[in-house]
Every structure is written in C-alpha cells, then in structure tokens.
Scaffold this active site. Sequence first.
Site, PDB file in Angstrom:
ATOM      1  N   HIS A  70     -22.050  -3.406   2.167  1.00 53.01           N
ATOM      2  CA  HIS A  70     -23.157  -4.249   2.632  1.00 53.01           C
ATOM      3  C   HIS A  70     -23.336  -4.187   4.151  1.00 53.01           C
ATOM      4  O   HIS A  70     -24.449  -4.024   4.650  1.00 53.01           O
ATOM      5  CB  HIS A  70     -22.933  -5.703   2.206  1.00 53.01           C
ATOM      6  CG  HIS A  70     -22.922  -5.904   0.726  1.00 53.01           C
ATOM      7  ND1 HIS A  70     -23.951  -5.483  -0.093  1.00 53.01           N
ATOM      8  CD2 HIS A  70     -22.018  -6.483  -0.096  1.00 53.01           C
ATOM      9  CE1 HIS A  70     -23.675  -5.800  -1.345  1.00 53.01           C
ATOM     10  NE2 HIS A  70     -22.502  -6.402  -1.376  1.00 53.01           N
ATOM     11  N   HIS A 100     -21.841   0.750  -9.469  1.00 53.92           N
ATOM     12  CA  HIS A 100     -22.089  -0.571  -8.885  1.00 53.92           C
ATOM     13  C   HIS A 100     -22.359  -0.469  -7.388  1.00 53.92           C
ATOM     14  O   HIS A 100     -23.175  -1.223  -6.854  1.00 53.92           O
ATOM     15  CB  HIS A 100     -20.926  -1.531  -9.126  1.00 53.92           C
ATOM     16  CG  HIS A 100     -21.239  -2.910  -8.630  1.00 53.92           C
ATOM     17  ND1 HIS A 100     -22.057  -3.777  -9.317  1.00 53.92           N
ATOM     18  CD2 HIS A 100     -20.910  -3.535  -7.476  1.00 53.92           C
ATOM     19  CE1 HIS A 100     -22.199  -4.880  -8.622  1.00 53.92           C
ATOM     20  NE2 HIS A 100     -21.520  -4.757  -7.490  1.00 53.92           N
ATOM     21  N   ASP A 133     -25.547  -2.021  -5.475  1.00 51.09           N
ATOM     22  CA  ASP A 133     -25.512  -2.787  -4.226  1.00 51.09           C
ATOM     23  C   ASP A 133     -26.387  -2.149  -3.163  1.00 51.09           C
ATOM     24  O   ASP A 133     -27.082  -2.845  -2.399  1.00 51.09           O
ATOM     25  CB  ASP A 133     -24.078  -2.885  -3.706  1.00 51.09           C
ATOM     26  CG  ASP A 133     -23.274  -3.989  -4.377  1.00 51.09           C
ATOM     27  OD1 ASP A 133     -23.870  -4.842  -5.057  1.00 51.09           O
ATOM     28  OD2 ASP A 133     -22.040  -3.980  -4.224  1.00 51.09           O
ATOM     29  N   HIS A 190     -27.691  -8.457  -6.130  1.00 55.53           N
ATOM     30  CA  HIS A 190     -27.908  -8.030  -7.515  1.00 55.53           C
ATOM     31  C   HIS A 190     -29.318  -8.360  -7.986  1.00 55.53           C
ATOM     32  O   HIS A 190     -29.963  -7.554  -8.660  1.00 55.53           O
ATOM     33  CB  HIS A 190     -26.868  -8.661  -8.434  1.00 55.53           C
ATOM     34  CG  HIS A 190     -25.466  -8.275  -8.106  1.00 55.53           C
ATOM     35  ND1 HIS A 190     -24.367  -8.898  -8.646  1.00 55.53           N
ATOM     36  CD2 HIS A 190     -24.979  -7.309  -7.280  1.00 55.53           C
ATOM     37  CE1 HIS A 190     -23.260  -8.340  -8.163  1.00 55.53           C
ATOM     38  NE2 HIS A 190     -23.609  -7.380  -7.331  1.00 55.53           N
TER      39      HIS A 190
END
Length: 290
Positions: free
Chosen positions: A263, A236, A240, A79
């Site tokens: 991720h 969001h 990311d 973030h």
Amino acid sequence: MNRNQQTIQSPVSCTGVGVHSGKIVNLTIKPAPVNQGIRFVRTDLPGHPAVAAHFNNVVDTSLATVIGTEGCIVSTIEHLMAGFFGMSIDNATVEVDGYELPIMDGSAGPFTSLIKSAGTQAQDGPKCYFKVKAPISLSENGKSVTVYPSDEFRLTCSIDFNHPLIGKQTCDFIIDRETFQKEICSARTFGFLHEVEMMKRYGLGRGGSLENAVVIDGDRVLNEGGLRYSDEFVRHKALDCLGDFSLIGMPIMGHVVTQKSGHAFNHAFLEKFFTEKESWDTVTLSADSK
C-alpha cells in the site's frame, strides 16, 4: 473499455466486522451522479461528513489504505475500491457507520457480488483515462512499480517471500470484468500466525479470524479447505494494487508491473505518476474507438 461512466442501479447494503477494530459496521452503496467518483460518507458522525476516494486524501498506509479529511477518516477501503474498479463503477456513494469498512471474507468477492446484485447503470458522461505514453518507474530497496505504454490495462504483480508456502510468485492479467471476477476478486488477505498474535496483543486485528484471512503457521495453511488458488498470495497483492491504483481517479491505459510492492509503495508511485505529466495524456474513447 467503457466509453461512458457507470454507477450502480439501486442501493445495496451489507454488515460485517472491522478487521482491526473488531466492531460491527453497516455499509450501504448508493448510485451517484456523473463525475462524482467514489465518495465515502460517515453516517455515525455529526453532519455526516464525506471524503472522496482519491490518493490526495490518503492519510495512512501502514496496515491498510486509510483516507481522511477534516477529522473524517475511513479505513481499509482497498478491497471495496478494487471491487468498484474491477466492476467498472466510476461513481458511487458509500455510507458507513464506523471508521473501518467491514473485512467480509478478506477478499473483494463479497463486495463484488454486492455490486453485481445492484446492477450497473451507464451514465450520460464520457469516461476518461490516463493513457501512458512513456514509462514511469519508482524503485527502492528491492521494491518497484513501473507503468509502460499499452492500449489496455494490464497488471503484472510479483512477490518474493522467504517462506516455503509462498516463495516467488507472479501473476499477469489483462483486467476486465470477467477476469477480475474469475481470477482476482476472491483472493484473500494473508498473514502469519505469529504476526496475528502480536497484532492482537497491541489491540489490533481484533476482528481477524480464519473467516477473513489466510493464516500460515510454519509450513501449514490453517484455514479449512486451504487456498482458493495455488498462487492466492500474489493474486491478493494484485487485488490490493487495483484498489490502491483506483485512487488515481481515472483508469489507466497502460501496463503496470509491480515487484514486492504494498500500500505505501503503491501510494508513493501514484504521487510520482502525477509529477511526470509529460509521460501521459488524458483521453476519452470516441464512439468509433476500438
């Protein structure tokens, strides 16, 4: 696009809780010289070891993006890194007195405000970009990331959850400071109540709460006030993605398209990106570039 590298004008600090550790951590962002990049310093460890925010230093992507080297790790950096990327900060030193960054409200909004309050300083050094010349793609088990040639940085993210509150969502943005601040940085991380409860049973998510995540229980959003955007979930994921892609070291001039990525898959794509060097060039923008 910026032609010069940038750092912040003055140091800024914040304090918050680590979402997994539940521990209070203090964080300070300081200006840094040209070509340093983003560097994390662990002030709680002897000798204050440091680790560069680069994909080569990623050591874990299971629950968050974790970087480390020689016993020094820094967790949950995505973030803050998205904030640096969105605000076009190339060089900064981040001092932190714990292994996990504060989660704040679960978005990049508080970090973005912090960076904005510090001010931006143009530096006497050209900004370099990866200019994509040919598509690069990675796909597996329904997940995919592809980058296509483009003269600007564009991001298209898609998610597909078998859940009535989420379902299929797609967002598409040409990323600049204004768009990042208005459309992306405030989108919060999210999870399902049964997952949160399970994580807590295993000693994880100790700092997680409705103050720093969107929590779904059945067909309800438990947070007072509901969602910040009707499609906050995919926004969001875009946040990311920006944080993960910032670890490539330089901004990309290209159109990144992701499908159900996270991720770990973003990191795998960055590794592939560097194996296909014939598909991109490194460029600097001249004074007369448009």
